[in-house]
Write a protein that holds these residues in place. Structure first.
Motif, short mmCIF file in Angstrom:
data_model
loop_
_atom_site.label_atom_id
_atom_site.label_comp_id
_atom_site.label_asym_id
_atom_site.label_seq_id
_atom_site.Cartn_x
_atom_site.Cartn_y
_atom_site.Cartn_z
N GLU A 87 -8.15 -2.47 -2.47
CA GLU A 87 -7.89 -3.84 -3.12
C GLU A 87 -6.92 -4.64 -2.45
O GLU A 87 -7.17 -5.56 -2.20
N MET A 88 -5.61 -3.82 -2.48
CA MET A 88 -4.65 -4.90 -1.96
C MET A 88 -4.75 -5.22 -0.54
O MET A 88 -4.70 -6.10 0.11
N TYR A 107 -15.32 -8.78 -0.40
CA TYR A 107 -14.14 -9.46 -0.89
C TYR A 107 -14.24 -11.12 -0.63
O TYR A 107 -14.41 -11.52 0.68
N GLN A 151 -7.86 -7.50 0.30
CA GLN A 151 -7.39 -8.92 -0.15
C GLN A 151 -6.48 -9.59 1.17
O GLN A 151 -6.53 -10.79 1.22
N TRP A 208 -13.06 1.25 5.56
CA TRP A 208 -13.68 1.68 4.33
C TRP A 208 -13.59 2.92 3.55
O TRP A 208 -13.68 2.80 2.43
N PRO A 213 -9.08 3.59 -3.58
CA PRO A 213 -9.40 2.39 -4.23
C PRO A 213 -8.21 1.20 -4.57
O PRO A 213 -8.49 0.02 -4.16
N SER A 214 -7.06 1.80 -4.95
CA SER A 214 -5.98 0.82 -5.26
C SER A 214 -5.54 0.22 -3.84
O SER A 214 -5.12 -0.80 -3.65
N SER A 250 -11.40 -15.50 -5.09
CA SER A 250 -10.60 -14.55 -5.94
C SER A 250 -9.19 -14.90 -5.72
O SER A 250 -8.60 -15.01 -6.89
N TYR A 251 -8.66 -14.53 -4.39
CA TYR A 251 -7.11 -14.82 -4.51
C TYR A 251 -6.79 -16.27 -4.41
O TYR A 251 -5.72 -16.52 -4.93
N CYS A 280 0.94 -1.13 0.07
CA CYS A 280 -0.25 -0.12 -0.08
C CYS A 280 1.02 1.25 0.21
O CYS A 280 2.13 0.99 0.38
N ILE A 306 -20.17 -3.93 -0.41
CA ILE A 306 -18.62 -4.32 -0.81
C ILE A 306 -18.47 -5.53 -0.21
O ILE A 306 -18.80 -5.99 0.88
#
Length: 609
Positions: free
Chosen positions: A559-560, A594, A563, A550, A555-556, A598-599, A532, A592
């Motif tokens: 996401e990291m 996660y 996850q 939150w 946003p970037s 996905s991972y 980050c 929202i």
């Protein structure tokens, strides 16, 4: 022992509720058509006369009868009432929640004769009857002379009843889910007739279809129930009634949240202010829609305001506010709507992230909404509502409130309105029971979540899963993983809100605030390790509670970061539970999330390259 008469959606609710207890019960239906698993109950079928019901109750030591049969099963209701009166057995009527719909298209009818008279008067000549096969005979005076189509179940016994009544087979239509709009489009009736079936009977959908096609809908009202019945509207009301009448059936008893208490007190105060009536009991609706009842300790009135007080009943939950006095003062105001303020013992919000503005009284959004809905139903003008909790400032020191920025008192909280007992040993035992029920019901996957809030979000992701497939773990994440492993659960989903997720990711499988607290340094390490930005570290350094994550991350970075938090949560759970596990991180509003899928998919792709 408890005897349940079911065969309906409410029958399923009764089974689910009773399977949470330790006592036995019988589940009785007219036929074996309803598919249902009773983890702790015995399934029986067949019609019971008054004599046979009396004999059955004596033979099996029945202490409570739960009438969860169809609202129009009048013969059964009357038989139950006679039996209960002779044996002095209380009857709990599990009634259907009312459907939330009003329309000028609705023509209420007291019974089928009334409906026939009104349809004749209104000139109905082509009718779609959605009242079921047993109403063909009562409606015969209408359909003998007017074109009528009857929708019935596609079963041999239903067809036989229709033929025995002399109804033409060419006008029989077999039931298909959600087919009312299609039938109206194809048959072009100028009216529909249905029963007042309530929310679980699809009443609202039928009304909407009639409105859409601009036709009238004649509604036959539910017949009155025997006055001796104790009426409840769902699982919480049923459980609380059984807890009162047969205390040993459940090892631990439920209670009310401070939000429910404040709602009951506010409604009692407004009724006294408007009418002068000082009620000793108040009914109100919890967020799920059930109408509940609560005793009122006292009501005091003056010219422009009234104050009511209730005693908090937390059941067997170790709640610091149990047996506290919660009061609501309601006063007329010149402004529009309702304004809330905190009186004695109610804290003030000093930090962001709690869903309330800094400086506001710590009365959470759900209790505010509950109070607003109850009061605006009684009075359209402006009101000032002040909530107090006697001794709240002292009690707050024994809670987590100071750490999350609530100063000077307690919070008025509760997302469900109901407090479920969380004595740890008994709670773990109840988890085992609930898990066994879910397994017996064939639930796949089984979804575990912290409470009502996360369950609400997860139900949208798993709409086909029955209620037994969702289990609340509270803070006992380690225990629920162990139970799932030991019972051989094949597929498990765990839903986690961010407050518990940051603790679990650090390795704390018991996320109770008394056991572990928010660790800012750990979150800074996570942010650095997953790449980050520096801005993320600065934002995390200044945060006070986990839910701020939150809103403070780009946003970037989000996401990291999320996850990575979820990856660590998944690893902690997978160390205990080796089965097919999916972990889902939920935001506070459920919009929202996660997923570990996905991972895990990315890791699998890496390993094959």
């Amino acid at each position: 022992m408890i005897l349940v008469f079911g065969g309906t959606t409410e029958g399923r609710i009764a089974v689910s509720t009773l399977d949470e207890g330790e006592g036995g019960y019988f589940y009785s239906t007219l036929s074996d058509a309803q598919e249902i698993e009773c983890a702790h109950g015995t399934r029986i079928s067949g019609s019971m006369s008054a004599d046979s019901m009396l004999s059955f109750c004596k033979q099996h030591g029945i202490r409570i009868i739960v009438d969860a049969a169809h609202p129009f099963a009048t013969r059964l209701h009357d038989t139950v009432a006679v039996t209960a009166d002779r044996l002095a057995i209380p009857v709990i009527r599990l009634e259907r929640l009312p459907a939330d719909c009003e329309s000028d298209h609705i023509i209420p009818c007291s019974d089928f004769n009334d409906a026939i008279g009104k349809m004749r008067h209104d000139g109905v000549t082509r009718l779609l009857a959605l009242t079921g096969v047993n109403t063909i005979s009562p409606l015969k005076p209408f359909w003998e002379k007017r074109e009528t189509f009857f929708r019935i179940l596609d079963r041999e016994d239903s067809v036989k009843k229709a033929l025995d009544a002399g109804f033409p087979t060419s006008r029989l239509i077999y039931y298909r889910p959600d087919d009312t709009p299609r039938l109206i489009s194809e048959l072009h009736p100028n009216a529909i007739i249905t029963k007042e079936s309530g929310a679980s009977g699809g009443f609202a959908e039928k009304v909407q279809a009639a409105i859409q096609h601009n036709i009238l809908i004649y509604v036959v009202r539910r017949p009155p129930l025997p006055k001796s019945f104790i009426t409840v509207e769902g699982t919480h009301g049923l459980r609380r009634a059984i807890e009162r009448l047969l205390p040993q059936f459940y090892p631990l008893h439920t209670g009310f949240t401070t939000g429910s208490c404040a709602t009951a007190a506010a409604k009692a105060a407004l009724i006294a202010l408007l009418t002068g009536e000082k009620r000793t009991e108040i009914t109100f609706r919890i967020p799920e829609g059930e109408r509940m009842a609560m005793s009122v300790k006292s009501v005091e009135t003056r010219d422009e305001d009234a104050t009511a007080t209730v005693i908090k009943d937390a059941g067997d939950d170790p709640d610091v506010t149990d047996k506290s006095e919660i009061s609501a003062r309601v006063a007329f105001a010149r402004h529009e709507g309702i304004r809330f303020s905190g009186g004695e013992g109610i804290g003030i919000v000093t930090l962001p992230g709690l869903g309330l503005e800094v400086g506001e009284a710590a009365i959470n959004p759900v209790p505010r909404r509950m109070i607003t809905e109850e009061l605006t139903a009684l009075y359209a003008g402006g009101l000032d509502v002040t909530i107090s909790l006697k001794g709240g400032a002292e009690l707050a020191a024994r809670t987590f409130n100071p750490r999350v920025g609530i100063s000077g008192g307690v919070s008025i909280i509760g997302t469900s309105g109901i407090v479920r007992p969380f004595s740890h040993e008994a709670f773990v035992e109840s988890l085992c029971r609930e898990m066994n029920v879910a397994i017996a019901m064939g639930c796949r996957p089984i979804v575990v979540n912290s409470g009502a809030k996360s369950e609400k979000f997860l139900k949208k992701l798993f709409p086909a899963l029955p209620p037994q497939g969702f289990i609340h773990y509270g803070n006992a994440i380690g225990e629920i993983m162990t139970i799932s492993r030991d019972l051989g659960v094949e597929s498990l989903v765990i839903g986690i809100l961010i407050g518990k997720a940051v603790k679990l990711a650090e390795g704390h499988i018991d996320t109770h605030s008394h056991k572990t607290t928010f660790n800012r340094d750990f979150l800074l390490n996570v942010a650095r390790e997953c790449g980050c930005s520096q801005e993320a570290s600065v934002a995390i350094s200044g945060m006070n509670i986990a839910r701020e994550l939150w809103s403070i991350l780009s946003p970037s970075d989000a996401e990291m970061f999320f996850q990575e938090i979820l990856r660590r949560c998944h690893e902690q759970c997978a160390r205990i539970y080796p089965g097919n596990l999916e972990s889902i991180l939920l935001s506070d509003d459920g919009s929202i999330f996660y997923s570990s899928r996905s991972y895990l998919s990315r890791e699998s792709n890496k390993s094959t390259k």
